[in-house]
Design an enzyme around this catalytic site. Structure first.
Site, mmCIF file in Angstrom:
data_model
loop_
_atom_site.group_PDB
_atom_site.id
_atom_site.type_symbol
_atom_site.label_atom_id
_atom_site.label_comp_id
_atom_site.label_asym_id
_atom_site.label_seq_id
_atom_site.Cartn_x
_atom_site.Cartn_y
_atom_site.Cartn_z
ATOM 1 N N GLN A 98 7.440 22.490 28.787
ATOM 2 C CA GLN A 98 7.488 21.505 27.713
ATOM 3 C C GLN A 98 6.924 20.179 28.213
ATOM 4 O O GLN A 98 7.401 19.624 29.208
ATOM 5 C CB GLN A 98 8.912 21.286 27.200
ATOM 6 C CG GLN A 98 8.922 20.419 25.935
ATOM 7 C CD GLN A 98 10.295 20.002 25.489
ATOM 8 O OE1 GLN A 98 11.007 19.321 26.214
ATOM 9 N NE2 GLN A 98 10.672 20.400 24.276
ATOM 10 N N TYR A 177 11.034 10.645 20.930
ATOM 11 C CA TYR A 177 10.130 10.330 22.026
ATOM 12 C C TYR A 177 8.754 9.931 21.479
ATOM 13 O O TYR A 177 8.587 9.737 20.280
ATOM 14 C CB TYR A 177 10.078 11.495 23.013
ATOM 15 C CG TYR A 177 11.426 11.729 23.668
ATOM 16 C CD1 TYR A 177 12.018 10.724 24.436
ATOM 17 C CD2 TYR A 177 12.125 12.920 23.487
ATOM 18 C CE1 TYR A 177 13.274 10.902 25.015
ATOM 19 C CE2 TYR A 177 13.380 13.107 24.064
ATOM 20 C CZ TYR A 177 13.947 12.095 24.823
ATOM 21 O OH TYR A 177 15.188 12.270 25.380
ATOM 22 N N ARG A 224 7.296 21.191 19.387
ATOM 23 C CA ARG A 224 8.684 20.995 18.953
ATOM 24 C C ARG A 224 8.760 19.740 18.088
ATOM 25 O O ARG A 224 8.285 18.678 18.477
ATOM 26 C CB ARG A 224 9.625 20.863 20.156
ATOM 27 C CG ARG A 224 11.082 20.685 19.736
ATOM 28 C CD ARG A 224 12.027 20.522 20.920
ATOM 29 N NE ARG A 224 13.083 21.518 20.901
ATOM 30 C CZ ARG A 224 14.363 21.262 21.199
ATOM 31 N NH1 ARG A 224 14.748 20.049 21.528
ATOM 32 N NH2 ARG A 224 15.265 22.216 21.164
ATOM 33 N N GLY A 316 20.392 26.415 23.207
ATOM 34 C CA GLY A 316 20.401 25.401 24.234
ATOM 35 C C GLY A 316 21.610 25.493 25.129
ATOM 36 O O GLY A 316 21.620 26.201 26.136
ATOM 37 N N ARG A 317 22.691 24.787 24.741
ATOM 38 C CA ARG A 317 23.862 24.697 25.612
ATOM 39 C C ARG A 317 24.487 26.049 25.943
ATOM 40 O O ARG A 317 25.088 26.218 27.010
ATOM 41 C CB ARG A 317 24.899 23.761 24.988
ATOM 42 C CG ARG A 317 24.575 22.291 25.220
ATOM 43 C CD ARG A 317 25.227 21.388 24.214
ATOM 44 N NE ARG A 317 24.712 21.600 22.884
ATOM 45 C CZ ARG A 317 25.450 21.533 21.787
ATOM 46 N NH1 ARG A 317 26.733 21.289 21.861
ATOM 47 N NH2 ARG A 317 24.888 21.711 20.611
#
Length: 363
Positions: A98, A177, A224, A316-317
């Protein structure tokens, strides 16, 4: 409808299941953003994912402000990544890098320079740095003359990712971002070709994606997006008006897949009351669509596939503490809980020491 355990083609990448590992910042590189040996072990443990998307990885020193995060702009970083990709491939996995430019979310104490963004704005709250939490600094608006260099950095990082053995790359255009700072009118106050209209705000995403495609090929390029409400102080007055056209353009460019981070009103790591745009994006994005955020069970992920909106789900987590997550979902085994205190710490603890089913059953 497809099953979570059906194979899927994500562009040129043939994934054996539709359980992807989402990008997860872990802070195990060194201060020069060079990957360390323990990272090879960590990613190889999770090679049963249909596809691994690495933690966000800096395209340049200017764009990487997270302490101990990895980069892809130097020869040393390429060398550091090679054992990681090799270990994943030897374990039967697939992995893409990424590509990350944090924009105004960095601090000069880490990068050595003033942060940059679409406009001269300041993020709310405090930033992580090697000197602890510090207030964000006002960003410098990127000049038109600056943007070709930023785009070159994405291309160079892509070249380095391929040289390091990655199967492709994902452009990080989400979560407040740099590219997201151009997409959303709450952070983009420009009046030139990169600001104002939706077409102009999409321009940097379009140009970066085209440049990355020129290096990696469309079938090894992913993106993404976070088509939702506020993210790290970045918001938009009409998300539908910008993210649906952005997705349409990415579909036209033929990228391998698009991943959407869409936390709901009950999200446990970033909440938003904005309705999810994935159904509308599904209407204009004709390639593989991956949904993400707050998926912890097989039933929830399968429901996303059954809805016809998603082709795959990125976890994810759940992957933090469960390196064998696909097997746990397949068998209905309970999930390990992750230790939040060690998410961004250095060393092995809370990183490569979570048990897998075989070791738990033997105990």
């Amino acid at each position: 409808m497809p099953d979570l355990f059906d194979s899927i083609h994500l562009g040129a990448i043939s994934a054996p299941n539709r359980i992807l590992m989402a990008p997860l910042t872990r802070g195990r590189a060194d201060r020069d953003a060079v990957p360390t040996p323990v990272m090879a072990e960590y990613y190889a443990q999770r090679a049963s994912a249909g596809l691994i998307i690495t933690e966000a990885t800096g395209i340049s020193r200017q764009g990487l402000g997270w302490p101990f995060a990895p980069g892809l702009w130097s020869a040393e970083q390429v060398t550091g990544w090679k054992p990681v990709t090799q270990a994943v491939h030897e374990a039967g996995g697939r992995i893409v890098a990424q590509l990350w430019h944090m924009g105004r979310q960095v601090h000069s104490s880490v990068t050595g320079e003033q942060p940059v963004s679409s406009s001269a704005t300041t993020s709310p709250g405090k930033v992580h740095s090697y000197d602890g939490r510090q207030p964000y600094e006002q960003a410098r608006a990127l000049d038109l003359d600056d943007l070709p260099g930023v785009i070159d950095s994405y291309a160079r990082a892509t070249e380095n990712a391929l040289a390091a053995g990655f199967d492709g790359v994902q452009i990080h255009a989400a979560n407040g971002y740099l590219i997201d700072q151009f997409l959303r009118d709450g952070a983009n106050l420009r009046t030139d070709l990169y600001g104002g209209s939706v077409e102009n705000r999409i321009r940097l995403l379009d140009e970066v994606t085209q440049r990355v495609i020129s290096v990696a090929g469309a079938d090894r390029t992913a993106v993404r997006l976070s088509p939702n409400g506020e993210s790290q102080g970045v918001d938009d007055s009409d998300p539908h008006a910008v993210f649906v056209p952005a997705a349409r353009r990415l579909s036209e460019l033929g990228i391998a897949f698009l991943e959407l981070r869409e936390p709901g009103p009950d999200g446990s790591f970033g909440k938003t009351d904005v309705p999810r745009l994935s159904p509308a994006i599904r209407q204009v994005f004709t390639r593989a669509l991956v949904v993400n955020s707050d998926y912890f069970t097989r039933d929830a992920a399968q429901a996303a596939l059954d809805s016809g909106v998603a082709d795959a789900v990125s976890f994810g987590r759940a992957f933090l503490a469960n390196p064998d997550l696909p097997e746990r979902l397949r068998t209905g085994a309970p999930l390990n809980d992750s230790d939040m205190a060690s998410w961004y710490s250095q060393g092995r603890e809370g990183y490569v020491d979570y048990p897998v089913l075989r070791s738990q059953e033997a105990a």
